[in-house]
Every structure is written in structure tokens, then in C-alpha cells.
Motif scaffolding. Structure first.
Motif: not given
Length: 682
Positions: A39, A42, A53, A55, A57, A66, A68-69, A72, A75-76
Motif C-alpha cells: 500500500d 502504491a 488511482i 494499483l 495488480s 489487486f 494494493s488499490r 479504487l 478488488e478485481q
């Protein structure tokens, strides 16, 4: 400018998709909970690139997940919608400045819908062996372009993400190795413990086995000595080494005289060579199916039979125990076999043993005498080939039923068979299936004369029935015509006599005479009614005038008027054509059935159903009376009425059946074949 391209630093990965997916699975990171290290990287990427944003991914077969996001919520996303799916194809940064202008992404749901991507920049996460697991990417909702320093920073951060993944994997491997070492130590400890338990268990099993062997040896010795059949141990030369009491009793010798003697020395000289050869062959065999009967040596000149068999001892180490000879007293069985053969040969009935295919295997002399054929003409022939063509299908069906086991007990069948003089003989067979030998044992008796006599009796009975019906018709007509006319004339004479007697007499005398004359005339009327009823019962004129159905209808109405029994008749519109004998016999059977209902059934209703399917006539008489607990034909087997019904049915070739159940009445069914042409019912 839509896509940032740097041809000078392009390095295309050569890993296959299965290898890439395998590498991704080795890191064990998919679907793991969020971690602050990723995190933070990111967040740093979003701050440096100034995007809302960012990510981390990872792409598997079907989705973009993801780790870490930032900025956003989801989760996917499906893999086919992922920009990163294009980024992992190269090892350099993929930059899309305006997704709406890029033909690869302008129709993507992530562009046309939420989160409304316009700008994308992603750096592949490359393993040391060249597999792209995913990307570190930044996304903006407006069109833009990264600064050179931002691109460099994004690549550095992507490498940091990859280092985090490698570190995470190294820690996992180290933990796994430690767990493996602990597990190996635990398994070794458990294995040692299990081995010690196995040694103890094996010791107990070995001790138990030794105990069982000792018990088995004792039991075997007891069984050998006390067996009801004779047992003897022999060596490779078939010399007796050990015998039990039953063996000595069967062969009629003592232990001293049998020791070290060959088994063949115990039987007659004529059988010794065969027994010796059979035992030697059985010793060399791996099966124990050898069994034969031999005559014993006997000083009293009486023939005694012993059944010898041998079981080879396979793999035995004792040279004195090569086989076990089994001896049984066969004299009773041999005597029974001889008696059976004597009965078979001397029987006056025909005896045949045949296969289920009809092939004849054995016959007795009675077969030759009845059919006048030589054994060579019968043995090996098919039983069905000797049967009349009209009965062949019946014979083949019987053999097939016995082959299928459909016949539980004996099967009884009459067959026409041709003898040596080309005459047809009627043979009544009773056969049973001999399942062990796949054979049929049949006993036959020539009943030609009996059947001819029965046919003659049936013909005589039919003739007597016909004569009786003719006589009943004649008597009925004479009673109706002659006696009826005389009674009518008598009534007329009484009328005239009454007129003469009352003429010129006082009123009181004339009235008295008139009453007396009326009483006489009433008696004459009653007599005329009785004469008409007797004539109708002897032979109803409606049967000759209108036919069977109206005659039965008249009969039921007459019974109803005299007894109160309610009747119902159901007949087809067109009755089949019957001969005079058939019409008379059917009417009399129905008449007798209705009479039995009135006399015995205690019924209130009776129905007669007439059906004419095809070229058959079926009649069913059914009442609602008390019925019978058994077949009414059995309960009334001594009734002349039932016997008469059966005889009439047989005379016209009809089938007559009775059905009953206590409390549910009786049903009588009659069925016969008729002419095809029909005539309308009057």
C-alpha cells in the motif's frame, strides 16, 4: 500521441502463459489480505505521478486481482478488460495518454463506464527468470502524459514491489523449510514409534500363528483319524503310509496288513492296473478331480465296490506325504445304479434321455418296441424330427421352456410320433429337466388306443346329446301341439256342457253349476300353462325361431318372473354364425348355469355378457351370490349339471372355465370358435 513508445529499450518477454501462471502461483500471493508495504509503494506511485488511482495488480487465467488499490473500491476486474493485460506483454512501461483515442481501449467498459479511465501508465512486475506477474500502474480520469522523472520513479517503485514479492517468497520458503524439518523430525519420531509397535504386533501375530498352527495340526490329526470317509496318505509310488479307521473298515483290512502296500493291491486283479495308472496320473496333476469305482479283493466271492479318489499334496516337503487317497463305500450306490438301469431297461414305458436341443442320448427297449425303430435310428437323432409337423412347434417350445428353467416340476405333453410302419402314434410324455447334465429325462406311454377310445366316447356323447335334443324337440312339439290342442278342445267342450247344464234350471242351481264349471275351466287353463312351460323348457321355440340371444333373453325373463332373480343380458348387434349343435349346446350351458344360480348361489342379480371378437364367441355368466371358497368345478365335481356342462362344451370344442371367491359370486366363462360370417341378431 496516444501511446508512449520507446523502441530503443523494448525487451519482449518470451515466457509462455502456462509458465507465467506457474510462476505466479509459486509466490502464493493471490487473494492474500492487504499489506502495508504494498500500500505504501502504491501511495508513493500515486503521489509521484500525481494520479488519483494507483494499483499493484496481478493477472491469473481469468481476472486482474489487486494486491494494493489506492483510489479504487473494487478488488478485481475481468482479465479481458485489464489494461495491465497489454502491459505484461513487454518488459517496459506502457503509457496510454488518451484511452478514448486508442482503438485498443476506447470500447473498454472501464473507459466507457466507471472509473472512466483516460490515462494509464503501468510497469510490468518481472521475476528474475523473466515472467511478468502483473504491474504497478497509475490511472487518471483525464488525458495527460508522464514526465521523464515520473517514468523513472515508477519503474524504480515497480522493482521495489518485485523485491517485496521476492522477500515475501523467501520468507515463505524459509518458513516452509523449517516446517518441513519439524515435520520430518515428527515423522521420524512417529515412524520409530510405529516400527516399535509393528515389531510388538508382529511378535504377537507370530505367536498367535504358532498357536493356530499347533491347533490346526491337532484338528487335522483329529479330522484325519475320525473322518467318516476313508483317508490314507501315500508316497510317490502310491504306497500306503498312514490310514484312518474308516479306510481300514471300508477296504476290510487291518493296519499291519496295509502298511507299505500299494493301493492297487487292495482291489481285484482285473482293476489293479487301471487303479494304479489313475493314481499315478492324479499324483502328477495339479487338480483333484480324479474319482473312480473299483472292485475289492474278496475271499467270500462277493463283489464289493469302493470309490477311490486322490488329492495331490502340492509343495509338500515330506516324501511320504505325496497324496491323500479318499475311499468311500460305493456298494449301495452301485446296487442302486444297477437297479435303476434294470428298471430303465425293463420298463414297459418309453424312457428317453435327451439334450435341451432335442438330441437323443439314451433310450430303453420300450422305445424300440413302440416305434419299431432300431437304436441306430434313434440314438443321435432329434426327438423333434420324429414328431408330426403339427406338433413340432409344441415340442420345441417345451424343450426351450425346460432349457430356460421355466418348468419347475414335470411337464406333460401329448405328441404324435411316426413309427417304423409310417403310422402315427400318440405318445403322452412326462418330462423333467436334469440340470446337472443339461439333459431332459422323459417318460412316454403310447395312448393312441386310449385317445381313440376317448374320441369315440366324445363322439358317442355328442351323438347322444344330439339325439336327446331331437327327442326333447319332438316331445316339446307333441306336448305343445297334441296335448295343447286336446286341452283347448276340452275347454271348448266344457263351455258347451256348461251352457247345456244350466239351461232350463232354476237360477240357484244354474249359478252353482256355473261356478263348478268355471273351476274346472280354471284347472284346464292352469294345465295348459304348465304344458306350455314344460314344452318351452324341453325346447324353447324361440331358440329355433329367433336364435341364441333372444332365447337367452326369454330364459332370463322367465326365471325373473318365476323366482324374482333380476337378470341383465348384453349381446352384440350382430351375432356370429353358429351350427345347430353349437347353438343348442351354448343355450343348455347358459340354462344350467342360471339354474345353478337359482338353486345354490342365493343371489339377487345375474348378468349374461355375450361378446364376438373375430371368429370367437365368448359368454360370461356372473352372479352376486355367496360364491365358493375353491374352484366351483372342484366343489361341484360330483354334480351332474356341471359334468353335463363340461360334456356339452367338449362336444363343440369350447373352453369352459369357473371362477369364484367366497362372498363375491361365481363367474362362468365359455369360449368357442365360430364361422367368420355373422348374421344380425333378430
Amino acid at each position: 500521441m496516444v501511446t508512449q513508445e520507446r523502441p530503443a529499450t523494448h525487451k519482449t518477454t518470451h515466457s509462455s502463459e502456462p509458465a507465467r501462471l506457474a510462476a505466479l502461483q509459486r509466490y502464493g500471493i493471490l487473494d492474500s489480505p492487504p499489506e502495508v508495504e504494498y500500500d505504501e509503494l502504491a501511495t508513493l506511485a500515486a503521489r509521484i505521478c500525481q494520479t488519483p488511482i494507483a494499483l499493484v495488480s496481478l493477472l491469473d487465467e481469468t481476472r486482474q486481482w489487486f494486491k494494493s488499490r489506492i483510489g479504487l473500491d473494487v478488488e478485481q476486474t475481468p482479465r479481458e478488460q485489464a489494461f495491465c493485460n497489454f502491459a505484461i506483454r513487454d518488459q517496459d512501461l506502457l503509457e496510454v495518454t488518451d484511452a478514448c483515442a486508442d482503438p485498443r481501449f476506447r470500447d473498454n467498459p472501464l473507459v466507457t463506464g466507471e472509473p472512466g479511465i483516460r490515462f494509464y501508465a503501468g510497469v510490468p512486475l518481472i521475476t528474475t527468470d523473466g515472467h511478468a506477474l502483473g504491474t504497478l500502474c497509475v490511472i487518471d480520469r483525464r488525458r495527460r502524459e508522464l514526465e521523464p522523472q515520473q517514468r523513472i520513479a515508477l519503474e524504480i517503485l515497480a522493482r521495489q514491489v518485485m523485491q517485496q514479492l521476492e522477500l515475501r517468497r523467501a520468507l515463505q520458503l524459509a518458513a516452509g523449510e523449517a516446517a518441513l524439518r519439524r515435520d520430518a523430525q515428527d515423522r521420524l519420531t512417529e515412524s520409530n514409534r510405529a516400527l516399535e509397535d509393528q515389531v510388538r504386533d508382529r511378535s504377537r501375530v507370530l505367536q498367535a500363528t504358532l498357536d493356530r498352527l499347533r491347533d490346526a495340526e491337532i484338528q487335522l490329526h483329529t479330522l484325519f483319524e475320525n473322518a467318516a470317509v476313508g483317508l490314507a496318505a501315500v508316497d510317490s509310488a502310491t504306497q500306503l503310509q498312514r490310514c484312518n479307521r474308516a479306510f481300514l473298515e471300508i477296504v476290510g483290512a487291518d493296519l499291519a496288513s496295509c502298511r507299505n502296500r500299494r493301493v492297487a493291491d487292495l482291489v481285484s486283479q482285473d482293476d489293479a492296473a487301471e487303479l494304479s495308472a489313475g493314481l499315478m496320473d492324479a499324483l502328477d496333476s495339479t487338480t483333484s478331480g480324479w474319482l473312480r469305482e473299483f472292485r475289492l479283493r474278496s475271499a467270500d466271492q462277493k463283489t464289493r465296490w469302493v470309490r477311490f479318489g486322490l488329492v495331490p499334496v502340492l509343495g509338500g516337503k515330506d516324501p511320504n506325504m505325496r497324496g491323500i487317497v479318499v475311499a468311500q463305500n460305493a456298494s449301495p450306490a452301485k446296487l442302486a445304479e444297477q437297479e435303476r438301469d434294470r428298471f430303465f431297461e425293463l420298463s414297459a414305458d418309453m424312457f428317453v434321455i435327451a439334450g435341451h436341443d432335442g438330441l437323443i442320448h439314451r433310450i430303453n427297449p420300450a422305445c424300440q418296441q413302440v416305434l419299431g425303430l432300431e437304436p441306430g435310428q434313434l440314438l443321435g437323432a432329434r426327438l423333434t424330427d420324429l414328431v408330426d409337423s403339427a406338433d413340432q412347434r409344441k415340442a420345441e417350445g417345451a424343450l426351450d421352456a425346460m432349457a430356460r428353467g421355466a418348468v419347475r416340476d414335470a411337464l406333460y405333453i401329448d405328441l404324435r410320433m411316426r413309427d417304423a410302419r409310417e403310422r402315427w402314434r400318440i405318445i403322452r410324455w412326462s418330462a423333467v429337466s436334469w440340470r446337472e447334465g443339461d439333459r431332459v429325462i422323459a417318460v412316454g406311454r403310447d395312448v393312441t388306443e386310449v385317445v381313440e377310445a376317448e374320441s369315440a366316447l366324445h363322439a358317442l356323447a355328442s351323438r347322444l346329446q344330439s339325439i336327446r335334443e331331437q327327442e326333447r324337440t319332438r316331445i316339446s312339439r307333441e306336448i305343445h301341439d297334441d296335448l295343447g290342442q286336446r286341452l283347448t278342445a276340452l275347454k271348448m267342450d266344457l263351455d258347451m256342457l256348461g251352457q247345456d247344464l244350466t239351461r232350463d234350471r232354476p237360477a240357484d242351481q244354474a249359478e252353482a253349476l256355473t261356478r263348478e264349471m268355471q273351476s274346472i275351466k280354471n284347472l284346464v287353463d292352469t294345465t295348459m300353462d304348465a304344458v306350455r312351460r314344460i314344452a318351452q323348457e324341453l325346447r324353447p321355440d324361440v331358440l329355433d325361431a329367433l336364435g341364441l340371444a333372444p332365447a337367452i333373453d326369454w330364459l332370463m325373463k322367465d326365471l325373473e318372473s318365476r323366482t324374482g332373480l333380476q337378470g341383465r343380458l348384453q349381446a352384440p348387434e350382430h351375432m356370429p354364425r353358429l351350427t345347430d349343435d353349437q347353438t343348442t349346446a351354448v343355450f343348455r350351458i347358459v340354462q344350467e348355469s342360471l339354474t345353478n344360480v337359482v338353486r345354490h348361489a342365493q343371489a339377487s342379480q345375474v348378468s349374461v355378457l355375450i361378446e364376438a371378437p373375430g371368429d370367437h364367441l365368448r359368454i360370461c355368466i356372473e352372479d352376486n351370490g355367496q360364491g365358493f371358497e375353491r374352484d366351483p368345478a372342484d366343489n361341484a365335481s360330483l354334480s351332474l349339471g356341471v359334468l353335463g356342462m363340461r360334456e356339452r362344451a367338449a362336444s363343440i370344442g369350447a373352453k369352459l372355465r369357473f371362477f369364484s371367491e367366497a362372498g363375491h359370486g361365481v363367474r362362468v366363462e365359455l369360449e368357442l370358435r365360430t364361422a367368420r360370417r355373422r348374421r344380425p341378431a333378430p
